[in-house]
Design a protein around this motif. Structure first.
Motif, mmCIF file in Angstrom:
data_model
loop_
_atom_site.group_PDB
_atom_site.id
_atom_site.type_symbol
_atom_site.label_atom_id
_atom_site.label_comp_id
_atom_site.label_asym_id
_atom_site.label_seq_id
_atom_site.Cartn_x
_atom_site.Cartn_y
_atom_site.Cartn_z
ATOM 1 N N LEU A 49 1.118 7.232 -0.845
ATOM 2 C CA LEU A 49 0.351 5.856 -1.350
ATOM 3 C C LEU A 49 -0.698 6.066 -2.456
ATOM 4 O O LEU A 49 -0.798 5.243 -3.456
ATOM 5 C CB LEU A 49 -0.218 4.995 -0.219
ATOM 6 C CG LEU A 49 0.635 4.370 0.953
ATOM 7 C CD1 LEU A 49 -0.326 3.950 2.060
ATOM 8 C CD2 LEU A 49 1.973 3.405 0.272
ATOM 9 N N GLU A 50 -1.510 7.070 -2.234
ATOM 10 C CA GLU A 50 -2.556 7.372 -3.173
ATOM 11 C C GLU A 50 -2.039 7.581 -4.724
ATOM 12 O O GLU A 50 -2.646 7.015 -5.724
ATOM 13 C CB GLU A 50 -3.341 8.345 -2.605
ATOM 14 C CG GLU A 50 -4.319 8.072 -1.578
ATOM 15 C CD GLU A 50 -4.985 9.234 -1.024
ATOM 16 O OE1 GLU A 50 -4.755 10.367 -1.324
ATOM 17 O OE2 GLU A 50 -6.137 9.016 -0.126
ATOM 18 N N ALA A 51 -0.952 8.406 -4.458
ATOM 19 C CA ALA A 51 -0.154 8.632 -5.675
ATOM 20 C C ALA A 51 0.298 7.518 -6.543
ATOM 21 O O ALA A 51 0.247 7.309 -7.561
ATOM 22 C CB ALA A 51 0.967 9.814 -5.593
ATOM 23 N N LEU A 52 1.007 6.571 -5.532
ATOM 24 C CA LEU A 52 1.411 5.162 -6.563
ATOM 25 C C LEU A 52 0.117 4.524 -6.998
ATOM 26 O O LEU A 52 0.207 3.899 -8.043
ATOM 27 C CB LEU A 52 1.837 4.368 -5.542
ATOM 28 C CG LEU A 52 3.428 4.948 -4.956
ATOM 29 C CD1 LEU A 52 3.873 3.881 -3.771
ATOM 30 C CD2 LEU A 52 4.479 4.733 -6.029
ATOM 31 N N ARG A 53 -1.057 4.324 -6.399
ATOM 32 C CA ARG A 53 -2.073 3.943 -6.869
ATOM 33 C C ARG A 53 -2.604 4.648 -8.150
ATOM 34 O O ARG A 53 -2.877 3.719 -9.299
ATOM 35 C CB ARG A 53 -3.370 3.798 -5.926
ATOM 36 C CG ARG A 53 -4.739 3.152 -6.403
ATOM 37 C CD ARG A 53 -5.615 3.770 -5.404
ATOM 38 N NE ARG A 53 -6.034 4.969 -5.292
ATOM 39 C CZ ARG A 53 -6.659 5.403 -4.440
ATOM 40 N NH1 ARG A 53 -7.580 4.935 -3.658
ATOM 41 N NH2 ARG A 53 -6.902 6.880 -4.385
ATOM 42 N N ASP A 54 -2.463 5.956 -8.288
ATOM 43 C CA ASP A 54 -3.277 6.679 -9.156
ATOM 44 C C ASP A 54 -2.305 6.699 -10.372
ATOM 45 O O ASP A 54 -2.889 6.750 -11.611
ATOM 46 C CB ASP A 54 -3.202 8.287 -8.904
ATOM 47 C CG ASP A 54 -4.229 8.190 -7.855
ATOM 48 O OD1 ASP A 54 -5.230 7.324 -7.557
ATOM 49 O OD2 ASP A 54 -4.640 9.367 -7.180
ATOM 50 N N ASP A 55 -0.936 6.433 -10.314
ATOM 51 C CA ASP A 55 -0.207 6.348 -11.300
ATOM 52 C C ASP A 55 0.137 4.799 -11.637
ATOM 53 O O ASP A 55 0.862 4.553 -12.665
ATOM 54 C CB ASP A 55 1.181 6.697 -10.954
ATOM 55 C CG ASP A 55 1.487 8.234 -10.661
ATOM 56 O OD1 ASP A 55 0.454 8.927 -11.126
ATOM 57 O OD2 ASP A 55 2.167 8.551 -9.919
ATOM 58 N N GLY A 56 -0.803 3.971 -11.261
ATOM 59 C CA GLY A 56 -0.500 2.656 -11.749
ATOM 60 C C GLY A 56 0.238 1.614 -11.157
ATOM 61 O O GLY A 56 0.576 0.704 -11.828
ATOM 62 N N ILE A 57 0.913 2.258 -10.274
ATOM 63 C CA ILE A 57 2.129 1.243 -9.765
ATOM 64 C C ILE A 57 1.703 0.447 -8.765
ATOM 65 O O ILE A 57 2.113 -0.904 -8.538
ATOM 66 C CB ILE A 57 3.390 2.374 -8.921
ATOM 67 C CG1 ILE A 57 3.963 3.088 -10.037
ATOM 68 C CG2 ILE A 57 4.373 1.702 -8.315
ATOM 69 C CD1 ILE A 57 4.814 4.353 -9.469
ATOM 70 N N PHE A 58 0.816 0.804 -7.899
ATOM 71 C CA PHE A 58 0.034 -0.038 -7.106
ATOM 72 C C PHE A 58 -1.339 -0.224 -7.632
ATOM 73 O O PHE A 58 -2.227 0.618 -8.194
ATOM 74 C CB PHE A 58 -0.277 0.572 -5.660
ATOM 75 C CG PHE A 58 1.081 0.576 -4.604
ATOM 76 C CD1 PHE A 58 2.168 -0.121 -5.106
ATOM 77 C CD2 PHE A 58 0.893 1.090 -3.350
ATOM 78 C CE1 PHE A 58 3.192 -0.022 -4.169
ATOM 79 C CE2 PHE A 58 2.177 0.807 -2.594
ATOM 80 C CZ PHE A 58 3.110 0.143 -2.915
ATOM 81 N N THR A 59 -1.891 -1.674 -7.444
ATOM 82 C CA THR A 59 -3.211 -1.777 -7.604
ATOM 83 C C THR A 59 -4.030 -1.560 -6.516
ATOM 84 O O THR A 59 -3.590 -1.242 -5.434
ATOM 85 C CB THR A 59 -3.250 -3.375 -7.829
ATOM 86 O OG1 THR A 59 -3.201 -4.111 -6.467
ATOM 87 C CG2 THR A 59 -2.451 -3.984 -9.114
ATOM 88 N N GLU A 60 -5.281 -1.699 -6.686
ATOM 89 C CA GLU A 60 -6.434 -0.973 -5.531
ATOM 90 C C GLU A 60 -5.989 -2.133 -4.363
ATOM 91 O O GLU A 60 -6.031 -1.599 -3.236
ATOM 92 C CB GLU A 60 -7.888 -1.073 -5.942
ATOM 93 C CG GLU A 60 -8.719 -0.853 -4.870
ATOM 94 C CD GLU A 60 -8.692 0.747 -4.450
ATOM 95 O OE1 GLU A 60 -9.031 0.806 -3.169
ATOM 96 O OE2 GLU A 60 -8.030 1.294 -5.294
ATOM 97 N N GLU A 61 -5.751 -3.170 -4.570
ATOM 98 C CA GLU A 61 -5.755 -4.031 -3.727
ATOM 99 C C GLU A 61 -4.449 -4.025 -2.746
ATOM 100 O O GLU A 61 -4.091 -4.022 -1.558
ATOM 101 C CB GLU A 61 -5.662 -5.887 -4.310
ATOM 102 C CG GLU A 61 -5.442 -6.816 -3.253
ATOM 103 C CD GLU A 61 -5.191 -8.204 -3.844
ATOM 104 O OE1 GLU A 61 -5.061 -9.125 -3.286
ATOM 105 O OE2 GLU A 61 -5.600 -8.228 -5.117
ATOM 106 N N GLU A 62 -3.425 -3.761 -3.738
ATOM 107 C CA GLU A 62 -1.852 -3.647 -2.958
ATOM 108 C C GLU A 62 -2.245 -2.002 -2.181
ATOM 109 O O GLU A 62 -1.545 -2.087 -1.194
ATOM 110 C CB GLU A 62 -0.783 -3.141 -3.880
ATOM 111 C CG GLU A 62 0.395 -3.162 -3.170
ATOM 112 C CD GLU A 62 0.927 -4.254 -2.452
ATOM 113 O OE1 GLU A 62 2.028 -3.774 -1.868
ATOM 114 O OE2 GLU A 62 0.444 -5.231 -2.503
ATOM 115 N N PHE A 63 -2.833 -1.067 -2.762
ATOM 116 C CA PHE A 63 -3.058 0.120 -2.000
ATOM 117 C C PHE A 63 -3.682 0.023 -0.498
ATOM 118 O O PHE A 63 -3.236 0.369 0.432
ATOM 119 C CB PHE A 63 -3.807 1.204 -2.941
ATOM 120 C CG PHE A 63 -4.266 2.220 -2.051
ATOM 121 C CD1 PHE A 63 -3.635 3.378 -1.771
ATOM 122 C CD2 PHE A 63 -5.591 2.354 -1.696
ATOM 123 C CE1 PHE A 63 -3.925 4.425 -1.130
ATOM 124 C CE2 PHE A 63 -5.965 3.606 -0.869
ATOM 125 C CZ PHE A 63 -5.301 4.739 -0.666
#
Length: 240
Positions: free
Chosen positions: A215-229
């Motif tokens: 999940l953190e990788a998805l956030r760091d890569d910009g696929i997830f927003t902080e809110e979605e994370f």
């Protein structure tokens, strides 16, 4: 938890061991990494009309319950399965390749006797423990059950059957699950417990840590927003 076979049915479990990054699954299996993970399809081609059993990818497993009897399953090869009631059978799936939707190979997991994959082996038990039990996404089920895909599957079946029939009995046996290869329910109870624990993030810190890293990788890569994370993290913790 794996479904329990009955006095009239057996269960087949398809297992595709993978790395930690695959533990959250993909779009075909209803997971989080559907846009970046690859999956493969497994059909029952026993009759003239193929039936999609499910999609599988690295790091996951799925189970299918069916009446006792003989079945021919298909991916990039044919696998004969002779199901006895009250038993659970295991099928090892190899790497699906580099493209989404590519078919993958199937191999029998033996419950004793000769065979590359053995249910009692440490490596296979580790694969069972470290994979996540999933169900195939309904959209995937609907899409790959359309007539055009069934025709494609039947065309593959014709070619595979030619190879199957040309093989010696010994070669065909290498791709056959026998009734005795099935594991009795009481033998499999310990593994069911392990799977249940693996699905519960709070009772399995190692599984939780791996999924959180994904999940953190998805956030760091910009696929997830902080809110979605944060939302997915809360779901992982079981707070919602």
């Amino acid at each position: 938890m794996l479904p329990t076979p009955t006095e009239n049915t057996g269960v087949i479990v398809f297992v595709h061991p993978g790395d930690a990054g695959d533990l959250v699954g993909g779009v075909a299996t209803g997971g989080l990494l559907g846009l970046v993970k690859k999956y493969s399809l497994v059909y029952d081609v026993t009759s003239e009309t193929p039936k999609l059993l499910g999609a599988i990818q690295r790091g996951v497993k799925f189970a299918y319950e069916l009446p006792a009897g003989r079945y021919m399953l298909q991916s990039k090869n044919l696998l004969e399965v002779n199901v006895a009631a009250g038993r659970t059978y295991f099928v090892h799936a190899d790497d699906p390749g580099m493209a989404a939707g590519m078919i993958t190979g199937l191999a029998p997991v033996r419950n004793g006797g000769e065979g590359k994959f053995q249910y009692s082996s440490e490596s296979f038990q580790r694969g069972l423990e470290n994979t996540v039990l999933v169900t195939t996404h309904p959209v995937t089920q609907e899409y790959y059950s359309k007539e055009k895909w069934l025709k494609i599957t039947n065309n593959f079946k014709k070619n595979f059957m030619k190879k199957w029939e040309a093989n010696s009995e010994r070669e065909r046996q290498k791709l056959t699950l026998n009734p005795e290869d099935g594991v009795l329910a009481e033998t499999n109870s310990k593994q069911d417990t392990q799977i249940t624990e693996a699905e519960n993030a709070e009772s399995n810190p190692r599984s939780y840590a791996r999924e959180l890293e994904a999940l953190e990788a998805l956030r760091d890569d910009g696929i997830f927003t902080e809110e979605e994370f944060q939302k997915q993290k809360s779901l992982l913790l079981g707070k919602e």
